[in-house]
Design a protein around this motif. Sequence first.
Motif, PDB file in Angstrom:
ATOM      1  N   PHE A  40       3.483   9.161   3.187  1.00 30.98           N
ATOM      2  CA  PHE A  40       4.086   9.217   4.517  1.00 30.98           C
ATOM      3  C   PHE A  40       5.583   9.523   4.422  1.00 30.98           C
ATOM      4  O   PHE A  40       6.098  10.383   5.152  1.00 30.98           O
ATOM      5  CB  PHE A  40       3.873   7.890   5.256  1.00 30.98           C
ATOM      6  CG  PHE A  40       4.655   7.787   6.536  1.00 30.98           C
ATOM      7  CD1 PHE A  40       4.182   8.361   7.711  1.00 30.98           C
ATOM      8  CD2 PHE A  40       5.871   7.118   6.574  1.00 30.98           C
ATOM      9  CE1 PHE A  40       4.912   8.284   8.888  1.00 30.98           C
ATOM     10  CE2 PHE A  40       6.608   7.038   7.741  1.00 30.98           C
ATOM     11  CZ  PHE A  40       6.128   7.617   8.904  1.00 30.98           C
ATOM     12  N   ASP A 100       9.034   3.727   8.954  1.00 31.56           N
ATOM     13  CA  ASP A 100       7.657   3.245   8.861  1.00 31.56           C
ATOM     14  C   ASP A 100       7.576   1.762   9.202  1.00 31.56           C
ATOM     15  O   ASP A 100       6.833   1.348  10.106  1.00 31.56           O
ATOM     16  CB  ASP A 100       7.159   3.509   7.439  1.00 31.56           C
ATOM     17  CG  ASP A 100       5.732   3.038   7.185  1.00 31.56           C
ATOM     18  OD1 ASP A 100       5.065   2.575   8.122  1.00 31.56           O
ATOM     19  OD2 ASP A 100       5.296   3.121   6.025  1.00 31.56           O
ATOM     20  N   GLY A 139      -1.987   5.045  10.657  1.00 31.24           N
ATOM     21  CA  GLY A 139      -2.460   4.777   9.307  1.00 31.24           C
ATOM     22  C   GLY A 139      -3.834   5.342   9.012  1.00 31.24           C
ATOM     23  O   GLY A 139      -4.048   6.009   7.991  1.00 31.24           O
ATOM     24  N   GLU A 140      -4.790   5.113   9.901  1.00 30.76           N
ATOM     25  CA  GLU A 140      -6.160   5.577   9.678  1.00 30.76           C
ATOM     26  C   GLU A 140      -6.232   7.102   9.687  1.00 30.76           C
ATOM     27  O   GLU A 140      -6.844   7.722   8.801  1.00 30.76           O
ATOM     28  CB  GLU A 140      -7.077   4.995  10.758  1.00 30.76           C
ATOM     29  CG  GLU A 140      -8.542   5.372  10.579  1.00 30.76           C
ATOM     30  CD  GLU A 140      -9.430   4.734  11.647  1.00 30.76           C
ATOM     31  OE1 GLU A 140     -10.584   5.185  11.782  1.00 30.76           O
ATOM     32  OE2 GLU A 140      -8.957   3.802  12.337  1.00 30.76           O
ATOM     33  N   SER A 149       2.430   2.777  10.206  1.00 27.68           N
ATOM     34  CA  SER A 149       1.128   2.485   9.591  1.00 27.68           C
ATOM     35  C   SER A 149       0.129   1.946  10.611  1.00 27.68           C
ATOM     36  O   SER A 149      -1.071   2.239  10.539  1.00 27.68           O
ATOM     37  CB  SER A 149       1.285   1.490   8.443  1.00 27.68           C
ATOM     38  OG  SER A 149       1.798   0.255   8.899  1.00 27.68           O
ATOM     39  N   ARG A 196      -4.419   8.565   6.519  1.00 26.44           N
ATOM     40  CA  ARG A 196      -5.217   8.433   5.294  1.00 26.44           C
ATOM     41  C   ARG A 196      -6.303   9.511   5.247  1.00 26.44           C
ATOM     42  O   ARG A 196      -6.520  10.150   4.222  1.00 26.44           O
ATOM     43  CB  ARG A 196      -5.857   7.044   5.215  1.00 26.44           C
ATOM     44  CG  ARG A 196      -4.914   5.902   4.867  1.00 26.44           C
ATOM     45  CD  ARG A 196      -5.711   4.606   4.771  1.00 26.44           C
ATOM     46  NE  ARG A 196      -4.893   3.434   4.502  1.00 26.44           N
ATOM     47  CZ  ARG A 196      -4.326   2.692   5.432  1.00 26.44           C
ATOM     48  NH1 ARG A 196      -4.462   3.003   6.716  1.00 26.44           N
ATOM     49  NH2 ARG A 196      -3.608   1.626   5.096  1.00 26.44           N
ATOM     50  N   TRP A 241       0.184   5.323  -3.087  1.00 25.30           N
ATOM     51  CA  TRP A 241       0.352   4.552  -1.856  1.00 25.30           C
ATOM     52  C   TRP A 241       0.419   5.483  -0.636  1.00 25.30           C
ATOM     53  O   TRP A 241       1.194   6.460  -0.633  1.00 25.30           O
ATOM     54  CB  TRP A 241       1.631   3.724  -1.888  1.00 25.30           C
ATOM     55  CG  TRP A 241       1.710   2.714  -2.977  1.00 25.30           C
ATOM     56  CD1 TRP A 241       0.713   2.334  -3.834  1.00 25.30           C
ATOM     57  CD2 TRP A 241       2.872   1.954  -3.332  1.00 25.30           C
ATOM     58  NE1 TRP A 241       1.173   1.377  -4.705  1.00 25.30           N
ATOM     59  CE2 TRP A 241       2.489   1.122  -4.424  1.00 25.30           C
ATOM     60  CE3 TRP A 241       4.167   1.891  -2.852  1.00 25.30           C
ATOM     61  CZ2 TRP A 241       3.392   0.239  -5.024  1.00 25.30           C
ATOM     62  CZ3 TRP A 241       5.064   1.016  -3.450  1.00 25.30           C
ATOM     63  CH2 TRP A 241       4.672   0.195  -4.517  1.00 25.30           C
ATOM     64  N   PRO A 242      -0.322   5.199   0.406  1.00 23.70           N
ATOM     65  CA  PRO A 242      -0.173   5.982   1.640  1.00 23.70           C
ATOM     66  C   PRO A 242       1.274   5.979   2.144  1.00 23.70           C
ATOM     67  O   PRO A 242       1.745   6.987   2.683  1.00 23.70           O
ATOM     68  CB  PRO A 242      -1.111   5.265   2.620  1.00 23.70           C
ATOM     69  CG  PRO A 242      -2.157   4.659   1.742  1.00 23.70           C
ATOM     70  CD  PRO A 242      -1.433   4.235   0.493  1.00 23.70           C
ATOM     71  N   ALA A 243       1.965   4.863   1.974  1.00 26.20           N
ATOM     72  CA  ALA A 243       3.356   4.773   2.431  1.00 26.20           C
ATOM     73  C   ALA A 243       4.252   5.787   1.738  1.00 26.20           C
ATOM     74  O   ALA A 243       5.205   6.306   2.347  1.00 26.20           O
ATOM     75  CB  ALA A 243       3.898   3.361   2.196  1.00 26.20           C
ATOM     76  N   TRP A 263      -1.779   0.203   2.591  1.00 27.01           N
ATOM     77  CA  TRP A 263      -0.679   1.131   2.871  1.00 27.01           C
ATOM     78  C   TRP A 263       0.431   1.034   1.835  1.00 27.01           C
ATOM     79  O   TRP A 263       1.101   2.015   1.524  1.00 27.01           O
ATOM     80  CB  TRP A 263      -0.129   0.825   4.261  1.00 27.01           C
ATOM     81  CG  TRP A 263       0.870   1.804   4.802  1.00 27.01           C
ATOM     82  CD1 TRP A 263       2.225   1.643   4.886  1.00 27.01           C
ATOM     83  CD2 TRP A 263       0.596   3.094   5.381  1.00 27.01           C
ATOM     84  NE1 TRP A 263       2.814   2.743   5.467  1.00 27.01           N
ATOM     85  CE2 TRP A 263       1.825   3.644   5.781  1.00 27.01           C
ATOM     86  CE3 TRP A 263      -0.585   3.822   5.591  1.00 27.01           C
ATOM     87  CZ2 TRP A 263       1.929   4.908   6.388  1.00 27.01           C
ATOM     88  CZ3 TRP A 263      -0.482   5.075   6.191  1.00 27.01           C
ATOM     89  CH2 TRP A 263       0.771   5.602   6.572  1.00 27.01           C
ATOM     90  N   TRP A 264       0.625  -0.127   1.259  1.00 31.36           N
ATOM     91  CA  TRP A 264       1.834  -0.396   0.469  1.00 31.36           C
ATOM     92  C   TRP A 264       1.505  -1.294  -0.716  1.00 31.36           C
ATOM     93  O   TRP A 264       0.705  -2.211  -0.607  1.00 31.36           O
ATOM     94  CB  TRP A 264       2.849  -1.081   1.402  1.00 31.36           C
ATOM     95  CG  TRP A 264       4.162  -1.513   0.856  1.00 31.36           C
ATOM     96  CD1 TRP A 264       4.522  -2.785   0.507  1.00 31.36           C
ATOM     97  CD2 TRP A 264       5.328  -0.718   0.651  1.00 31.36           C
ATOM     98  NE1 TRP A 264       5.826  -2.830   0.102  1.00 31.36           N
ATOM     99  CE2 TRP A 264       6.353  -1.559   0.176  1.00 31.36           C
ATOM    100  CE3 TRP A 264       5.615   0.643   0.819  1.00 31.36           C
ATOM    101  CZ2 TRP A 264       7.630  -1.107  -0.136  1.00 31.36           C
ATOM    102  CZ3 TRP A 264       6.879   1.095   0.512  1.00 31.36           C
ATOM    103  CH2 TRP A 264       7.873   0.236   0.049  1.00 31.36           C
TER     104      TRP A 264
END
Length: 211
Positions: free
Chosen positions: A156, A117, A127-128, A123, A131, A151-153, A142-143
């Motif tokens: 992922f 990542d 990223g968009e 991201s 999400r 967290w999106p991270a 993201w983090w």
Amino acid sequence: MRGVRTVAGLVLTFFSLAAPAAGLAVSDHVSVMRWPANIEVVGLSHTDAAQVEELWSEFVAGIPAHASCLLASPPRIVAKPDMGPRAAYAPSSATLYVKPGDLPRLVVFHELAHHLDFTCGASEVLGEEFRAAQGIAAAKPWWKDGDPVTWPAEYFANAVAMALGEQSRHRVTPEALAVVEDWLGRGEAEPPAPLPVFVVGQHALAMPLVS
């Protein structure tokens, strides 16, 4: 204990420069060799280091769209016996900290996914879309924002491990998994375009030019 190891990573195929022997096809002159991934492993036993090396090679091989990025910037894997979590990744130094004797595939792949990542720009690129597919607010950082499980991270990293065959309790939607698989190069590839056919006697100008 083992100090620092440099390992062989992916497999590189090359063609022999020698002229083909009579009656042999070009494919008969294909050789296979190991390509050095230059991953640095510090403080692990020989057995643990060998396990990490194999997981790294498998991880890179499973992500064809970004294998060159990973091989150009491999992580540093360091033993940390007194660590609270089972493993952790430090983006600032591209270092993956692991506990000796505790190296399950899911855990290592999850942390390597963080390296993927931050090193290869996941991201920024998806990223968009990720999400939205995961049902996360577009404004969510993201983090390091709120509880780590949000967290999106983290979603992922779990999606990457799942794309490589692991199961995770950190729920990832099928839509988000599909977004990640496509970015990894693991999505369904489009069939190749048909090659032009040369017909004996066809005028040369009708053939496509190769520059």
